[in-house]
Design a protein around this motif. Structure first.
Motif, short mmCIF file in Angstrom:
data_model
loop_
_atom_site.label_atom_id
_atom_site.label_comp_id
_atom_site.label_asym_id
_atom_site.label_seq_id
_atom_site.Cartn_x
_atom_site.Cartn_y
_atom_site.Cartn_z
N ILE A 1 0.88 -1.17 0.00
CA ILE A 1 0.00 0.00 0.00
C ILE A 1 0.91 1.21 0.00
CG2 ILE A 1 -1.74 1.28 1.29
CD1 ILE A 1 -2.80 -1.46 2.28
N GLU A 2 0.80 1.98 -1.07
CA GLU A 2 1.76 3.05 -1.34
C GLU A 2 1.05 4.39 -1.37
OE1 GLU A 2 5.31 4.85 -2.51
OE2 GLU A 2 4.93 2.96 -1.50
N SER A 3 1.38 5.29 -0.43
CA SER A 3 0.79 6.63 -0.40
C SER A 3 1.84 7.67 -0.78
CB SER A 3 0.25 6.94 1.00
OG SER A 3 -0.85 6.12 1.29
N HIS A 4 1.40 8.69 -1.51
CA HIS A 4 2.29 9.76 -1.93
C HIS A 4 1.45 10.99 -2.26
CE1 HIS A 4 1.21 7.21 -5.42
NE2 HIS A 4 0.82 8.38 -5.88
N THR A 5 2.11 12.12 -2.38
CA THR A 5 1.43 13.36 -2.77
C THR A 5 1.50 13.49 -4.28
OG1 THR A 5 2.02 14.39 -0.68
CG2 THR A 5 1.43 15.87 -2.47
N VAL A 6 0.35 13.81 -4.89
CA VAL A 6 0.31 13.99 -6.34
C VAL A 6 0.68 15.43 -6.68
CG1 VAL A 6 -1.12 13.89 -8.41
CG2 VAL A 6 -1.35 12.13 -6.66
N ARG A 7 -0.21 16.36 -6.43
CA ARG A 7 0.11 17.79 -6.58
C ARG A 7 0.31 18.37 -5.18
NH1 ARG A 7 -4.52 19.88 -8.08
NH2 ARG A 7 -3.83 22.01 -8.39
N THR A 8 -0.79 18.47 -4.46
CA THR A 8 -0.72 18.96 -3.07
C THR A 8 -1.45 18.04 -2.12
OG1 THR A 8 -2.71 20.32 -3.40
CG2 THR A 8 -0.58 21.38 -3.81
N LYS A 9 -2.14 17.04 -2.68
CA LYS A 9 -2.95 16.15 -1.84
C LYS A 9 -2.57 14.69 -2.10
CE LYS A 9 -6.81 19.28 -1.30
NZ LYS A 9 -6.06 20.44 -1.73
N PRO A 10 -2.90 13.82 -1.13
CA PRO A 10 -2.43 12.43 -1.23
C PRO A 10 -3.27 11.53 -2.14
CG PRO A 10 -3.57 12.76 0.85
CD PRO A 10 -3.53 14.10 0.17
N GLU A 11 -2.58 10.49 -2.57
CA GLU A 11 -3.19 9.38 -3.30
C GLU A 11 -2.63 8.11 -2.67
OE1 GLU A 11 -3.39 8.03 -7.93
OE2 GLU A 11 -1.39 8.52 -7.18
N THR A 12 -3.46 7.08 -2.59
CA THR A 12 -3.00 5.79 -2.06
C THR A 12 -3.29 4.71 -3.10
OG1 THR A 12 -3.42 6.49 0.21
CG2 THR A 12 -3.18 4.13 -0.17
N LEU A 13 -2.26 3.96 -3.45
CA LEU A 13 -2.38 2.89 -4.44
C LEU A 13 -2.09 1.55 -3.79
CD1 LEU A 13 -0.39 4.45 -7.43
CD2 LEU A 13 -2.87 4.46 -7.09
N LEU A 14 -2.73 0.52 -4.30
CA LEU A 14 -2.41 -0.86 -3.94
C LEU A 14 -1.63 -1.43 -5.12
CD1 LEU A 14 -2.86 -3.42 -2.12
CD2 LEU A 14 -4.86 -3.88 -3.55
N VAL A 15 -0.38 -1.81 -4.88
CA VAL A 15 0.48 -2.37 -5.93
C VAL A 15 0.64 -3.85 -5.63
CG1 VAL A 15 2.72 -2.24 -7.08
CG2 VAL A 15 1.68 -0.15 -6.14
N ILE A 16 0.22 -4.70 -6.59
CA ILE A 16 0.21 -6.15 -6.39
C ILE A 16 1.25 -6.79 -7.31
CG2 ILE A 16 -1.21 -8.25 -6.44
CD1 ILE A 16 -3.66 -6.30 -6.29
N LEU A 17 2.06 -7.68 -6.72
CA LEU A 17 3.06 -8.42 -7.47
C LEU A 17 2.71 -9.89 -7.50
CD1 LEU A 17 6.35 -6.85 -6.00
CD2 LEU A 17 4.93 -6.00 -7.87
N THR A 18 3.09 -10.56 -8.56
CA THR A 18 2.90 -12.01 -8.67
C THR A 18 3.88 -12.71 -7.71
OG1 THR A 18 4.59 -12.27 -10.38
CG2 THR A 18 2.33 -11.76 -11.13
N PRO A 19 3.74 -14.03 -7.51
CA PRO A 19 4.70 -14.74 -6.66
C PRO A 19 6.14 -14.61 -7.12
CG PRO A 19 2.76 -16.10 -7.03
CD PRO A 19 2.62 -14.90 -7.92
#
Length: 196
Positions: A103-121
């Motif tokens: 679960i990866e959170s970061h600021t885009v312009r001035t406000k946050p975005e949270t992404l779920l990044v999924i990897l295979t085995p």
């Protein structure tokens, strides 16, 4: 002392002024609320179900990165790490490895975005979901846009070099690509290399 305003005139002026303040107050509340409230699509439990399914057992893998790992990750990902602590979620079903999620959170312009990044085995980029987005909705990449990132090697994740940007959402798409590179680089340095 100056002339005293009659009470009836004062009440009329107050009522007129009150309408102004009520309208101005309502406008301020709408603007503040619009800017303060983003869209939250999934909570953590729902996110992990998206990643691995409802039946999966999910383990938390906390990584405490060394200085040399941080340097290598930053070199590979071309992003600056904000912390040496990073968490992966490992999905299993009856002992079988289903994959990894971050679960990866970061600021885009001035406000946050949270992404779920999924990897295979095996550590390939499998899926990305937007969990929360607090910028205006027109800056949010659509879910179908993420598909062009899947199954790419870390070195192939370059915006405008095989990955199309989004007109009007350049910062959002750049942030998403950076998050994907970061997660892949951490996996490669801190998990894959230990497994071999």
């Amino acid at each position: 002392m100056g002339p005293v305003m009659p009470i009836s005139r004062f009440m009329k002026a107050f009522k007129k002024g009150r309408h102004f303040f009520l309208i101005a107050g309502a406008i301020i509340v709408v603007l503040v609320t619009r800017n303060a409230i983003g869209t939250i699509y999934y909570g953590k439990k729902e996110a992990l179900e998206l990643a691995f399914g409802k039946e999966a057992q999910v383990e938390i893998l906390s990584l405490f990165l060394t200085e040399s790992q941080v340097e290598e990750i930053e070199r590979l990902a071309r992003v600056k790490l904000e912390s040496k602590l990073f968490t992966f979620y490992v999905g299993r079903n009856e002992g079988e490895l289903l994959g990894y999620a971050a679960i990866e959170s970061h600021t885009v312009r001035t406000k946050p975005e949270t992404l779920l990044v999924i990897l295979t085995p095996s550590g390939e980029l499998d899926k990305i979901y937007t969990l929360a987005f607090h910028e205006p909705p027109e800056y949010q990449p659509p879910q179908r846009w993420f598909a062009q990132l899947y199954q790419r090697q870390l070195t192939e994740l370059n915006l405008n070099y095989g990955i199309q940007g989004i007109t009007g959402a350049t910062l959002s798409s750049r942030a998403a690509v950076s998050s994907a590179r970061k997660v892949l680089a951490i996996y490669q340095v801190a998990i894959k290399e230990k497994a071999h």
